[in-house]
Scaffold this motif. Structure first.
Motif, PDB file in Angstrom:
ATOM      1  N   PHE A 139       6.445  -9.966   0.501  1.00  0.00           N
ATOM      2  CA  PHE A 139       5.337  -9.054   0.773  1.00  0.00           C
ATOM      3  C   PHE A 139       5.724  -8.133   1.923  1.00  0.00           C
ATOM      4  CE2 PHE A 139       1.439  -8.062   3.236  1.00  0.00           C
ATOM      5  CZ  PHE A 139       0.794  -7.291   2.281  1.00  0.00           C
ATOM      6  N   ILE A 140       5.634  -6.828   1.698  1.00  0.00           N
ATOM      7  CA  ILE A 140       5.959  -5.845   2.738  1.00  0.00           C
ATOM      8  C   ILE A 140       4.710  -5.031   3.035  1.00  0.00           C
ATOM      9  CG2 ILE A 140       7.378  -3.864   3.386  1.00  0.00           C
ATOM     10  CD1 ILE A 140       9.563  -4.925   1.605  1.00  0.00           C
ATOM     11  N   ASP A 141       4.202  -5.213   4.243  1.00  0.00           N
ATOM     12  CA  ASP A 141       3.014  -4.482   4.668  1.00  0.00           C
ATOM     13  C   ASP A 141       3.424  -3.090   5.143  1.00  0.00           C
ATOM     14  OD1 ASP A 141       0.346  -4.062   5.170  1.00  0.00           O
ATOM     15  OD2 ASP A 141       0.398  -4.982   7.167  1.00  0.00           O
ATOM     16  N   GLU A 142       2.612  -2.080   4.817  1.00  0.00           N
ATOM     17  CA  GLU A 142       2.864  -0.680   5.179  1.00  0.00           C
ATOM     18  C   GLU A 142       4.241  -0.225   4.688  1.00  0.00           C
ATOM     19  OE1 GLU A 142       0.865   0.988   8.681  1.00  0.00           O
ATOM     20  OE2 GLU A 142       1.020  -1.016   9.529  1.00  0.00           O
ATOM     21  N   ILE A 143       4.502  -0.497   3.432  1.00  0.00           N
ATOM     22  CA  ILE A 143       5.811  -0.177   2.854  1.00  0.00           C
ATOM     23  C   ILE A 143       6.115   1.324   2.907  1.00  0.00           C
ATOM     24  CG2 ILE A 143       4.993   0.059   0.468  1.00  0.00           C
ATOM     25  CD1 ILE A 143       7.583  -1.422  -0.401  1.00  0.00           C
ATOM     26  N   PHE A 179       6.766 -17.599  -0.153  1.00  0.00           N
ATOM     27  CA  PHE A 179       6.142 -16.340   0.265  1.00  0.00           C
ATOM     28  C   PHE A 179       6.779 -15.865   1.563  1.00  0.00           C
ATOM     29  CE2 PHE A 179       2.437 -13.952   2.149  1.00  0.00           C
ATOM     30  CZ  PHE A 179       2.347 -12.977   1.156  1.00  0.00           C
ATOM     31  N   TYR A 180       7.422 -14.717   1.506  1.00  0.00           N
ATOM     32  CA  TYR A 180       8.040 -14.119   2.689  1.00  0.00           C
ATOM     33  C   TYR A 180       7.293 -12.837   3.050  1.00  0.00           C
ATOM     34  CZ  TYR A 180      11.915 -17.201   1.375  1.00  0.00           C
ATOM     35  OH  TYR A 180      12.674 -18.289   1.046  1.00  0.00           O
ATOM     36  N   VAL A 181       7.142 -12.607   4.352  1.00  0.00           N
ATOM     37  CA  VAL A 181       6.373 -11.447   4.816  1.00  0.00           C
ATOM     38  C   VAL A 181       7.214 -10.609   5.776  1.00  0.00           C
ATOM     39  CG1 VAL A 181       4.304 -10.654   6.028  1.00  0.00           C
ATOM     40  CG2 VAL A 181       4.212 -12.712   4.615  1.00  0.00           C
ATOM     41  N   LEU A 182       7.238  -9.309   5.533  1.00  0.00           N
ATOM     42  CA  LEU A 182       7.844  -8.355   6.455  1.00  0.00           C
ATOM     43  C   LEU A 182       6.849  -7.227   6.708  1.00  0.00           C
ATOM     44  CD1 LEU A 182      11.480  -7.898   5.039  1.00  0.00           C
ATOM     45  CD2 LEU A 182      10.797  -9.234   7.033  1.00  0.00           C
ATOM     46  N   SER A 183       6.895  -6.686   7.911  1.00  0.00           N
ATOM     47  CA  SER A 183       6.100  -5.497   8.219  1.00  0.00           C
ATOM     48  C   SER A 183       7.043  -4.329   8.388  1.00  0.00           C
ATOM     49  CB  SER A 183       5.289  -5.696   9.503  1.00  0.00           C
ATOM     50  OG  SER A 183       4.671  -4.476   9.882  1.00  0.00           O
ATOM     51  N   ALA A 184       6.756  -3.243   7.708  1.00  0.00           N
ATOM     52  CA  ALA A 184       7.627  -2.072   7.777  1.00  0.00           C
ATOM     53  C   ALA A 184       7.653  -1.467   9.177  1.00  0.00           C
ATOM     54  CB  ALA A 184       7.173  -1.030   6.757  1.00  0.00           C
ATOM     55  N   ILE A 202       5.867  -7.401  -3.501  1.00  0.00           N
ATOM     56  CA  ILE A 202       4.490  -6.897  -3.402  1.00  0.00           C
ATOM     57  C   ILE A 202       4.430  -6.043  -2.147  1.00  0.00           C
ATOM     58  CG2 ILE A 202       2.048  -7.440  -3.191  1.00  0.00           C
ATOM     59  CD1 ILE A 202       2.490 -10.033  -4.600  1.00  0.00           C
ATOM     60  N   GLY A 203       4.208  -4.758  -2.337  1.00  0.00           N
ATOM     61  CA  GLY A 203       4.106  -3.837  -1.210  1.00  0.00           C
ATOM     62  C   GLY A 203       2.670  -3.397  -1.016  1.00  0.00           C
ATOM     63  N   VAL A 212       6.960   6.267  -1.748  1.00  0.00           N
ATOM     64  CA  VAL A 212       7.875   5.259  -2.291  1.00  0.00           C
ATOM     65  C   VAL A 212       8.902   5.975  -3.163  1.00  0.00           C
ATOM     66  CG1 VAL A 212       8.081   3.171  -3.712  1.00  0.00           C
ATOM     67  CG2 VAL A 212       6.092   3.486  -2.226  1.00  0.00           C
ATOM     68  N   ILE A 213      10.178   5.650  -2.981  1.00  0.00           N
ATOM     69  CA  ILE A 213      11.228   6.349  -3.735  1.00  0.00           C
ATOM     70  C   ILE A 213      11.055   6.080  -5.232  1.00  0.00           C
ATOM     71  CG2 ILE A 213      12.861   6.308  -1.804  1.00  0.00           C
ATOM     72  CD1 ILE A 213      14.267   3.957  -3.161  1.00  0.00           C
ATOM     73  N   PRO A 214      11.369   7.063  -6.082  1.00  0.00           N
ATOM     74  CA  PRO A 214      11.140   6.937  -7.526  1.00  0.00           C
ATOM     75  C   PRO A 214      11.779   5.697  -8.146  1.00  0.00           C
ATOM     76  CG  PRO A 214      11.649   9.211  -6.981  1.00  0.00           C
ATOM     77  CD  PRO A 214      11.863   8.418  -5.723  1.00  0.00           C
ATOM     78  N   ALA A 215      12.987   5.350  -7.711  1.00  0.00           N
ATOM     79  CA  ALA A 215      13.671   4.194  -8.296  1.00  0.00           C
ATOM     80  C   ALA A 215      12.912   2.899  -8.061  1.00  0.00           C
ATOM     81  CB  ALA A 215      15.084   4.085  -7.711  1.00  0.00           C
TER      82      ALA A 215
END
Length: 423
Positions: A102-106, A67-72, A129-130, A140-143
């Motif tokens: 996991f990206i918070d506030e993507i 589980f990796y976590v990043l904050s936007a 998981i955003g 969020v971009i369409p792609a």
């Protein structure tokens, strides 16, 4: 420093997770997927404090995945690439249990930052998981959106919030050492606004303010302490909605000074600039509309400029637009017209299109009279031909009433000159 109460009692297992039964209840849309460990890339969309981060952590725990976590807020493309490289080295590409990022506030990621995720999601190096509080369709971009399943998380119900309090008093060591009596809960529930984290923060504040072992919770005590500790601007809570409401009402009320003040409050509080621009775009049509159609063009260009420029330059563009809208003539006639029209449609149902207005692409349709007696407006003086355009049963219905302003007064005269008998 001791972790906040919300962090101390964060559930580690799905069975301890409160709320969102439509997702993780017995018949939840994610329940079986979590049990089987077959997790697609997901976007959790919901208000603050509804368990988005917690659910992501539980999914990783239950499916036994890294589980990796990043904050936007504080991560860039470099951070994303580092995590993706770690995921690839962990062998995620060769297993069904690939790592979860996991990206918070993507929604705060730029287009280029979101682009950097595409290959890793597409090739299965990571399961994304955003979490977002904003509509993914806009942020969020369409792609990337097409590669993810979107799930909506709802605010906590009253029952959920009371259950959360009960669990906190039972499981937290510090709270369990106190004799806490919740004599009144209305203020706690109202101030939380369905936000579980906010509820626990207020609850902990009230308990910590009482040195005695016995703590009696009343509405008066909660309101007194909560008001003393209210921040100037909470972009995820009640202040967010109150201040943006004041901003919109100031523009609608033609007060440029108040409009710029509330704009500054939002900017200084870290509000999403695109959110501000989007609200002005809505207002330009709803509250100004045909009184000054250029207002919509100005607001739309502002929205595009904000997306391109970013902070701090966007603050100037936002100020310019807010002042322009505040000092523009106002009309909600278009807004009322579509409301009236929709109400009429619901009341009268699917009325038949008059024959002379129908399309006649086939011989049979022409034989049935489709398009007969239609008067082509450009063949007549002033490009106008008086004929019926509404279904017969609602003929003469007036849905649009021009506003009282220079431009719409001219529009009113235009309509009267052509439709003397009907308007």
């Amino acid at each position: 420093m001791e972790a906040p109460l919300a962090e101390r009692i964060r559930p580690q297992k799905l069975e301890d997770y409160i709320s969102q039964n439509h997702l993780v209840g017995p018949q939840g849309s994610l329940t079986n997927q979590i049990a089987k460990g077959i997790i697609p890339s997901l976007l959790f969309w919901g208000p603050p404090g509804t368990g988005k981060t917690t659910l992501a952590q539980i999914i990783a725990q239950e499916s036994k995945r890294p589980f990796y976590v990043l904050s936007a807020i504080n991560s860039g493309v470099k951070d994303i690439r580092e995590v993706i490289d770690k995921a690839k080295q962990s062998g995620g590409i060769f297993t069904a249990r690939n790592p979860i990022l996991f990206i918070d506030e993507i929604h705060r990621f730029s287009k280029s930052q979101q682009d950097s995720l595409l290959a890793a999601v597409e090739k299965g190096w990571i399961t994304l998981i955003g979490a977002t509080t904003e509509n993914p369709s806009f942020e969020v971009i369409p792609a990337l959106l097409s590669r993810c399943q979107v799930y909506v998380l709802n605010p906590f119900s009253k029952e959920d919030l009371l259950l959360l309090l009960a669990r906190a008093m039972k499981e937290d060591v510090f709270l369990a050492s106190k004799n806490i009596i919740i004599q009144e809960s209305e203020a706690l529930l109202r101030l939380s606004g369905g936000d579980g984290r906010k509820l626990l923060n207020i609850f902990e504040l009230v308990v910590n303010a009482s040195p005695e072992v016995e703590v009696i919770i009343t509405n008066e005590k909660v309101l007194h302490l909560a008001q003393q500790n209210t921040v100037l601007y909470d972009k995820t809570g009640e202040q967010h909605y109150d201040i943006v409401s004041a901003f919109i009402k100031s523009i609608r009320g033609s007060d440029p000074n108040a409009a710029v003040y509330w704009l500054a409050r939002m900017i200084e509080g870290g509000e999403d600039l695109k959110f501000i621009a989007r609200r002005m775009l809505i207002l330009s049509s709803e509250d100004i509309g045909l009184a000054n159609p250029t207002a919509f063009i100005m607001a739309n260009n502002t929205f595009q400029a904000v997306a391109t420029l970013g902070y701090p330059e966007s603050r100037i563009v936002l100020s310019q637009c807010a002042i322009y809208l505040a000092t523009s003539p106002k009309s909600n006639a278009s807004y009322l017209a579509i409301n009236n029209a929709q109400a009429l449609v619901k009341q009268t149902g699917d009325l038949p299109v008059p024959l002379h207005l129908r399309n006649a692409p086939t011989k049979l349709m022409k034989e049935l009279g489709y398009g007969d007696e239609y008067l082509y407006s450009h063949d007549y003086a002033n490009n106008f031909s008086e004929q019926e355009y509404l279904p017969e049963s609602i003929s003469g219905t007036k849905l649009y009433e021009p506003g009282q302003n220079t431009r719409e007064n001219s529009t009113r005269e235009f309509i009267k000159n052509r439709w003397k008998d009907k308007y």
